[in-house]
Design a protein around this motif. Structure first.
Motif, PDB file in Angstrom:
ATOM      1  N   HIS A  78       6.459   6.979  -6.101  1.00 37.33           N
ATOM      2  CA  HIS A  78       5.811   7.932  -7.002  1.00 37.33           C
ATOM      3  C   HIS A  78       6.009   9.370  -6.512  1.00 37.33           C
ATOM      4  O   HIS A  78       6.199  10.293  -7.320  1.00 37.33           O
ATOM      5  CB  HIS A  78       4.332   7.615  -7.110  1.00 37.33           C
ATOM      6  N   THR A  79       5.981   9.567  -5.196  1.00 40.92           N
ATOM      7  CA  THR A  79       6.249  10.897  -4.641  1.00 40.92           C
ATOM      8  C   THR A  79       7.670  11.337  -4.964  1.00 40.92           C
ATOM      9  O   THR A  79       7.907  12.498  -5.332  1.00 40.92           O
ATOM     10  CB  THR A  79       6.033  10.895  -3.121  1.00 40.92           C
ATOM     11  N   ALA A 126       4.830   1.900  -3.240  1.00 39.51           N
ATOM     12  CA  ALA A 126       4.603   2.458  -4.569  1.00 39.51           C
ATOM     13  C   ALA A 126       4.303   3.951  -4.494  1.00 39.51           C
ATOM     14  O   ALA A 126       4.768   4.737  -5.331  1.00 39.51           O
ATOM     15  CB  ALA A 126       3.470   1.706  -5.265  1.00 39.51           C
ATOM     16  N   ASN A 127       3.535   4.368  -3.486  1.00 43.64           N
ATOM     17  CA  ASN A 127       3.228   5.791  -3.328  1.00 43.64           C
ATOM     18  C   ASN A 127       4.474   6.594  -2.979  1.00 43.64           C
ATOM     19  O   ASN A 127       4.652   7.719  -3.470  1.00 43.64           O
ATOM     20  CB  ASN A 127       2.164   5.978  -2.242  1.00 43.64           C
ATOM     21  N   TYR A 128       5.334   6.045  -2.136  1.00 42.83           N
ATOM     22  CA  TYR A 128       6.571   6.744  -1.800  1.00 42.83           C
ATOM     23  C   TYR A 128       7.460   6.910  -3.028  1.00 42.83           C
ATOM     24  O   TYR A 128       8.035   7.986  -3.254  1.00 42.83           O
ATOM     25  CB  TYR A 128       7.326   5.980  -0.709  1.00 42.83           C
ATOM     26  N   TYR A 180       0.574  19.816   2.019  1.00 36.61           N
ATOM     27  CA  TYR A 180      -0.809  19.502   1.626  1.00 36.61           C
ATOM     28  C   TYR A 180      -1.438  20.686   0.892  1.00 36.61           C
ATOM     29  O   TYR A 180      -2.093  20.507  -0.146  1.00 36.61           O
ATOM     30  CB  TYR A 180      -1.617  19.146   2.870  1.00 36.61           C
ATOM     31  N   PHE A 231       0.789  -1.227   0.000  1.00 38.63           N
ATOM     32  CA  PHE A 231       0.000   0.000   0.000  1.00 38.63           C
ATOM     33  C   PHE A 231       0.826   1.285   0.000  1.00 38.63           C
ATOM     34  O   PHE A 231       0.333   2.316  -0.452  1.00 38.63           O
ATOM     35  CB  PHE A 231      -0.941   0.015   1.214  1.00 38.63           C
ATOM     36  N   PHE A 232       2.051   1.261   0.521  1.00 43.69           N
ATOM     37  CA  PHE A 232       2.773   2.505   0.721  1.00 43.69           C
ATOM     38  C   PHE A 232       4.014   2.662  -0.151  1.00 43.69           C
ATOM     39  O   PHE A 232       4.328   3.775  -0.578  1.00 43.69           O
ATOM     40  CB  PHE A 232       3.187   2.642   2.197  1.00 43.69           C
ATOM     41  N   SER A 273       7.641  17.183   0.792  1.00 45.41           N
ATOM     42  CA  SER A 273       7.438  15.925   1.519  1.00 45.41           C
ATOM     43  C   SER A 273       8.722  15.122   1.611  1.00 45.41           C
ATOM     44  O   SER A 273       9.049  14.561   2.665  1.00 45.41           O
ATOM     45  CB  SER A 273       6.351  15.108   0.830  1.00 45.41           C
ATOM     46  N   ARG A 303       9.413  10.381  -7.513  1.00 45.72           N
ATOM     47  CA  ARG A 303       9.431  10.681  -8.942  1.00 45.72           C
ATOM     48  C   ARG A 303       8.826  12.055  -9.237  1.00 45.72           C
ATOM     49  O   ARG A 303       9.370  12.820 -10.047  1.00 45.72           O
ATOM     50  CB  ARG A 303       8.667   9.596  -9.695  1.00 45.72           C
ATOM     51  N   ALA A 305       5.610  17.526  -3.505  1.00 49.72           N
ATOM     52  CA  ALA A 305       6.377  16.282  -3.369  1.00 49.72           C
ATOM     53  C   ALA A 305       7.787  16.560  -2.878  1.00 49.72           C
ATOM     54  O   ALA A 305       8.330  15.823  -2.049  1.00 49.72           O
ATOM     55  CB  ALA A 305       6.410  15.552  -4.708  1.00 49.72           C
TER      56      ALA A 305
END
Length: 304
Positions: A40-41, A36-38, A262, A33-34, A278, A43, A275
């Protein structure tokens, strides 16, 4: 004599295997769950994000342009980022000491102990956005009401922050320590609200200390003060590391730099800049965790 099997593990190996099995659900959830998101962030932080009229977005590699922007062109990121990191460092000892102190009190036997314990854990249960906003609005109304009161009614006692500062200065405390104490007193509501989980962890750790150790210590003539420093604190020291990790992460996710990231993404539609914010703040918090936990772990006592 019984022979060990071909694939038998030593005691240390079995303990390690048990530890891996314990974290396996978290590890699977993190990868699924996480992770792939990390990635992508990461990237997006090195890309220029262009919104498409038909829906979605296009990424074009821009190198370190987003990072250069937040540090050299953004009006407030550097200040908010530094203040957030310093705020986390300041909050760590305040929350840890307060949580341990309250846990020591709640571990004693007294009437209605369960209700008192529930009161200190209520901020965690009531941490929803609606309740938090209602409490903040109530505090603003109370403070607004106080400011409109006549001067002779605003102070009902002879004790004020200024008198506390003068009293501490008369004891010879340095100015930095006085400012730290006054800041802690002024933020006592926030400290209590952020200490519920830490109190629960410390309370569980205190209840796991064998009572036989205290009995032997008192038979040998030890005082409660000595028992705390020689028995209680060393045994619960691994849980101090756990609470430090939780405190750092909890203060980070509620910090101003996260709110800024955010807002940059969902109010100003600057996804690449968000991004980058973050990534920078996450790396800073990770380094902070490594330094703080590495330092505290040197004094932690891991018993078997």
């Amino acid at each position: 004599m019984r022979k060990r099997g071909k694939f038998s593990l030593s005691l240390r190996g079995r303990e390690a295997m048990l530890g891996y099995m314990f974290i396996m659900p978290w590890l699977i959830g993190f990868i699924v769950f996480f992770l792939a998101n990390y990635l992508h962030t990461l990237r997006m932080s090195v890309s220029s994000v262009d919104m498409v009229a038909a829906g979605g977005y296009d990424l074009s590699f821009s190198g370190l342009e987003n990072f250069r922007h937040i540090f050299t062109e953004h009006a407030t990121f550097t200040r908010v980022f530094v203040e957030s990191m310093l705020g986390i460092l300041v909050d760590i000892p305040l929350i840890i000491f307060f949580s341990l102190f309250i846990a020591l009190l709640l571990n004693r036997k007294f009437k209605m102990r369960g209700i008192v314990r529930a009161v200190f854990f209520l901020p965690v249960i009531m941490a929803s956005a609606a309740i938090t906003n209602a409490i903040e609005q109530s505090l603003l109304m109370v403070m607004g009401g106080l400011t409109t009161m006549p001067p002779e009614m605003q102070q009902t006692t002879g004790l004020s922050v200024q008198s506390i500062a003068v009293l501490l200065a008369n004891f010879g405390l340095p100015l930095q320590i006085i400012q730290y104490i006054i800041g802690a007193v002024a933020r006592v509501y926030e400290i209590v609200r952020a200490s519920g989980v830490q109190i629960l962890i410390f309370l569980a750790a205190l209840q796991s200390v064998p009572t036989s150790l205290y009995e032997v210590a008192f038979i040998e003539g030890s005082t409660p003060y000595e028992a705390f420093w020689k028995i209680t604190l060393p045994i619960i020291s691994p849980l101090i590391v756990t609470n430090v990790v939780y405190t750092v992460v909890d203060r980070y996710v509620t910090s101003a730099v996260v709110d800024m990231a955010y807002e940059s993404a969902f109010l100003h539609w600057s996804f690449g800049v968000s991004a980058a914010m973050s990534v920078v703040s996450s790396v800073a918090v990770l380094l902070l965790l490594l330094m703080v936990c590495g330092f505290i772990s040197k004094f932690a006592f891991y018993h078997t």
